[in-house]
Design an enzyme around this catalytic site. Structure first.
Site, PDB file in Angstrom:
ATOM      1  N   GLY A 135      29.622 -29.542  -9.824  1.00 33.19           N
ATOM      2  CA  GLY A 135      28.500 -29.969 -10.662  1.00 33.19           C
ATOM      3  C   GLY A 135      28.939 -31.133 -11.528  1.00 33.19           C
ATOM      4  N   THR A 140      28.086 -34.504 -11.068  1.00 33.27           N
ATOM      5  CA  THR A 140      27.357 -35.758 -10.830  1.00 33.27           C
ATOM      6  C   THR A 140      26.606 -36.286 -12.038  1.00 33.27           C
ATOM      7  OG1 THR A 140      25.453 -34.457 -10.062  1.00 33.27           O
ATOM      8  CG2 THR A 140      26.964 -35.289  -8.371  1.00 33.27           C
ATOM      9  N   ARG A 141      26.114 -35.390 -12.874  1.00 36.04           N
ATOM     10  CA  ARG A 141      25.196 -35.771 -13.962  1.00 36.04           C
ATOM     11  C   ARG A 141      25.593 -35.066 -15.247  1.00 36.04           C
ATOM     12  NH1 ARG A 141      20.597 -33.272 -13.478  1.00 36.04           N
ATOM     13  NH2 ARG A 141      20.823 -32.249 -11.451  1.00 36.04           N
ATOM     14  N   ASN A 195      31.228 -26.330 -13.582  1.00 40.56           N
ATOM     15  CA  ASN A 195      30.212 -26.788 -14.542  1.00 40.56           C
ATOM     16  C   ASN A 195      28.787 -26.625 -14.036  1.00 40.56           C
ATOM     17  OD1 ASN A 195      29.300 -28.619 -16.921  1.00 40.56           O
ATOM     18  ND2 ASN A 195      28.502 -29.663 -15.087  1.00 40.56           N
ATOM     19  N   SER A 247      27.854 -21.388 -22.365  1.00 41.29           N
ATOM     20  CA  SER A 247      26.761 -21.813 -23.247  1.00 41.29           C
ATOM     21  C   SER A 247      26.786 -20.927 -24.482  1.00 41.29           C
ATOM     22  CB  SER A 247      25.420 -21.650 -22.528  1.00 41.29           C
ATOM     23  OG  SER A 247      24.347 -21.966 -23.394  1.00 41.29           O
ATOM     24  N   TYR A 272      19.047 -16.681 -17.852  1.00 40.87           N
ATOM     25  CA  TYR A 272      20.107 -17.674 -18.101  1.00 40.87           C
ATOM     26  C   TYR A 272      21.144 -17.110 -19.071  1.00 40.87           C
ATOM     27  CZ  TYR A 272      22.286 -21.986 -19.827  1.00 40.87           C
ATOM     28  OH  TYR A 272      23.181 -22.952 -20.192  1.00 40.87           O
TER      29      TYR A 272
HETATM   30  P1  NAP Z   1      22.245 -31.159 -15.600  1.00 43.88           P
HETATM   31  O1  NAP Z   1      22.088 -32.466 -16.319  1.00 43.88           O
HETATM   32  O2  NAP Z   1      21.057 -30.523 -15.007  1.00 43.88           O
HETATM   33  O3  NAP Z   1      23.410 -31.317 -14.497  1.00 43.88           O
HETATM   34  C1  NAP Z   1      23.782 -30.178 -13.758  1.00 43.88           C
HETATM   35  C2  NAP Z   1      24.920 -30.512 -12.811  1.00 43.88           C
HETATM   36  O4  NAP Z   1      25.139 -29.367 -11.984  1.00 43.88           O
HETATM   37  C3  NAP Z   1      24.571 -31.656 -11.881  1.00 43.88           C
HETATM   38  O5  NAP Z   1      25.741 -32.340 -11.508  1.00 43.88           O
HETATM   39  C4  NAP Z   1      23.945 -30.940 -10.687  1.00 43.88           C
HETATM   40  O6  NAP Z   1      24.059 -31.728  -9.515  1.00 43.88           O
HETATM   41  C5  NAP Z   1      24.842 -29.691 -10.623  1.00 43.88           C
HETATM   42  N1  NAP Z   1      24.183 -28.563  -9.982  1.00 43.88           N
HETATM   43  C6  NAP Z   1      23.064 -27.906 -10.376  1.00 43.88           C
HETATM   44  N2  NAP Z   1      22.763 -26.948  -9.484  1.00 43.88           N
HETATM   45  C7  NAP Z   1      23.715 -27.019  -8.505  1.00 43.88           C
HETATM   46  C8  NAP Z   1      23.940 -26.304  -7.306  1.00 43.88           C
HETATM   47  N3  NAP Z   1      23.121 -25.321  -6.891  1.00 43.88           N
HETATM   48  N4  NAP Z   1      25.004 -26.651  -6.544  1.00 43.88           N
HETATM   49  C9  NAP Z   1      25.831 -27.652  -6.929  1.00 43.88           C
HETATM   50  N5  NAP Z   1      25.660 -28.366  -8.047  1.00 43.88           N
HETATM   51  C10 NAP Z   1      24.610 -28.053  -8.829  1.00 43.88           C
HETATM   52  O7  NAP Z   1      22.873 -30.052 -16.571  1.00 43.88           O
HETATM   53  P2  NAP Z   1      23.734 -30.170 -17.915  1.00 43.88           P
HETATM   54  O8  NAP Z   1      22.794 -30.139 -19.047  1.00 43.88           O
HETATM   55  O9  NAP Z   1      24.735 -31.265 -17.795  1.00 43.88           O
HETATM   56  O10 NAP Z   1      24.476 -28.747 -17.876  1.00 43.88           O
HETATM   57  C11 NAP Z   1      25.723 -28.580 -17.234  1.00 43.88           C
HETATM   58  C12 NAP Z   1      26.279 -27.205 -17.573  1.00 43.88           C
HETATM   59  O11 NAP Z   1      26.313 -27.045 -18.976  1.00 43.88           O
HETATM   60  C13 NAP Z   1      25.446 -26.041 -17.030  1.00 43.88           C
HETATM   61  O12 NAP Z   1      26.300 -25.010 -16.629  1.00 43.88           O
HETATM   62  C14 NAP Z   1      24.636 -25.611 -18.247  1.00 43.88           C
HETATM   63  O13 NAP Z   1      24.269 -24.268 -18.189  1.00 43.88           O
HETATM   64  C15 NAP Z   1      25.643 -25.871 -19.349  1.00 43.88           C
HETATM   65  N6  NAP Z   1      25.025 -26.071 -20.662  1.00 43.88           N
HETATM   66  C16 NAP Z   1      24.219 -27.148 -20.911  1.00 43.88           C
HETATM   67  C17 NAP Z   1      23.677 -27.307 -22.179  1.00 43.88           C
HETATM   68  C18 NAP Z   1      22.797 -28.480 -22.536  1.00 43.88           C
HETATM   69  O14 NAP Z   1      22.281 -28.504 -23.657  1.00 43.88           O
HETATM   70  N7  NAP Z   1      22.597 -29.470 -21.667  1.00 43.88           N
HETATM   71  C19 NAP Z   1      23.942 -26.365 -23.175  1.00 43.88           C
HETATM   72  C20 NAP Z   1      24.759 -25.288 -22.885  1.00 43.88           C
HETATM   73  C21 NAP Z   1      25.320 -25.148 -21.624  1.00 43.88           C
HETATM   74  P3  NAP Z   1      22.884 -31.721  -8.390  1.00 43.88           P
HETATM   75  O15 NAP Z   1      21.572 -31.797  -9.099  1.00 43.88           O
HETATM   76  O16 NAP Z   1      23.201 -32.883  -7.515  1.00 43.88           O
HETATM   77  O17 NAP Z   1      23.053 -30.452  -7.664  1.00 43.88           O
END
Ligand code: NAP
Length: 267
Positions: free
Chosen positions: A14, A16-17, A93, A145, A159
């Site tokens: 995970g 990429t973004r 991630n 998280s 979640y």
């Molecule tokens: P995001 O912008 O949606 O990015 C998610 C990343 O995970 C992308 O690289 C996506 O790539 C990959 N991904 C999602 N589903 C996948 C799958 N089935 N197989 C392989 N790759 C997958 O999310 P983010 O906000 O950066 O969050 C990343 C992590 O941090 C997550 O675990 C989330 O729960 C945690 N988190 C985020 C926040 C927040 O506020 N943003 C807060 C607490 C925890 P593809 O779309 O190409 O699959």
């Protein structure tokens, strides 16, 4: 000048973004060999990461893989083995956070979240274990998280449960892998400004910002910095632990405990 840290072999699942892209970039800029995954890895994304490579011969590889697929762990381990030739650090991630009130929750909703956020991570660690054991200092770093382990939020019961389960896994994995010198830790972000969170809408983001004592959302880099620390030499005696990176969001006893942040001075 401090010596260059030794190049390590690092997989970012995970990557990429959002937070994952910051983790990927951080390790690439530090000169490590990195394999990143996502369900899709556009060429333009991989090319951008490759421009960040900082040493001759550095590997920056990508592998498109849906973590929710039943065979994803074996495919990940095989890709790491063939593209990196070993593994020192496994960053898990990838995560999904669809909002669904409990009253509307279905079997499929729960399965989707647990498959990506928990099951894929447990199986990835298991499948990559032979590679991590070969490392002189193996590291697993999970992105957890605050939601679930420390807080709750309406619509995220599945979640939150998945992120709490992740930490339950982490603690026993840390014990099982300790004899091999492998540490297993997690970073628990609060609200981070990412594409994924943008999808929650302006009202949610404003509400969240008001609940954070430091007065803003985190930047992805601030989460990546904690991941880099846990993956590095300075964290060699830390295992089974969580670093919360939330700008103080989990501290206030009431909304009044979050003091107003003064507007920046005009120059
Ligand atoms: P995001 O912008 O949606 O990015 C998610 C990343 O995970 C992308 O690289 C996506 O790539 C990959 N991904 C999602 N589903 C996948 C799958 N089935 N197989 C392989 N790759 C997958 O999310 P983010 O906000 O950066 O969050 C990343 C992590 O941090 C997550 O675990 C989330 O729960 C945690 N988190 C985020 C926040 C927040 O506020 N943003 C807060 C607490 C925890 P593809 O779309 O190409 O699959």
């Amino acid at each position: 000048m401090s010596p260059q840290p030794q190049a390590r072999k690092i997989a970012v699942v995970g990557g990429t973004r959002g937070i994952g892209a910051a983790i990927t970039s951080t390790f690439i800029r530090a000169g490590h060999d990195v394999l990143l995954t996502g369900r899709t890895v556009p060429d333009v994304v991989l090319e951008k990461f490759r421009t960040e490579a900082s040493r001759e011969g550095q590997a920056v590889e990508a592998f498109a893989l849906d973590s929710a697929a039943p065979d994803s762990a074996e495919r990940l381990a095989a890709a790491v083995s063939s593209l990196l030739g070993g593994l020192d650090v496994l960053c898990l991630n990838a995560g999904v956070f669809p909002n669904k009130p409990l009253a509307e929750m279905t079997y499929t909703d729960v399965r989707e979240v647990f498959a990506v956020n928990v099951e894929s991570q447990m199986l990835a660690v298991a499948a990559c274990l032979p590679l991590l054991r070969e490392s002189t200092a193996g590291r697993v770093v999970l992105t957890s998280s605050i939601t679930g382990p420390l807080t709750g939020f309406p619509g995220w019961s599945h979640y939150g449960a998945s992120k709490a389960a992740q930490l339950g896994f982490m603690r026993t994995a840390a014990l099982e892998l300790a004899p091999h010198g492998i540490t297993v830790n997690a970073v628990a972000p609060g609200n981070v400004a990412t594409e994924g969170l943008d999808g929650m809408g302006e009202e949610y983001l404003t509400q969240m910002t008001r609940s954070i004592p430091l007065g803003r959302l985190a930047q992805s880099q601030e989460i990546a910095d904690a991941v880099e620390f846990l993956a590095g030499e300075r964290a060699s005696f830390i295992t089974g632990q969580v670093i919360t990176v939330d700008g103080g969001q989990t501290l206030p006893e009431s909304p009044e405990a979050v003091l107003p942040v003064p507007a920046p001075q005009q120059s």
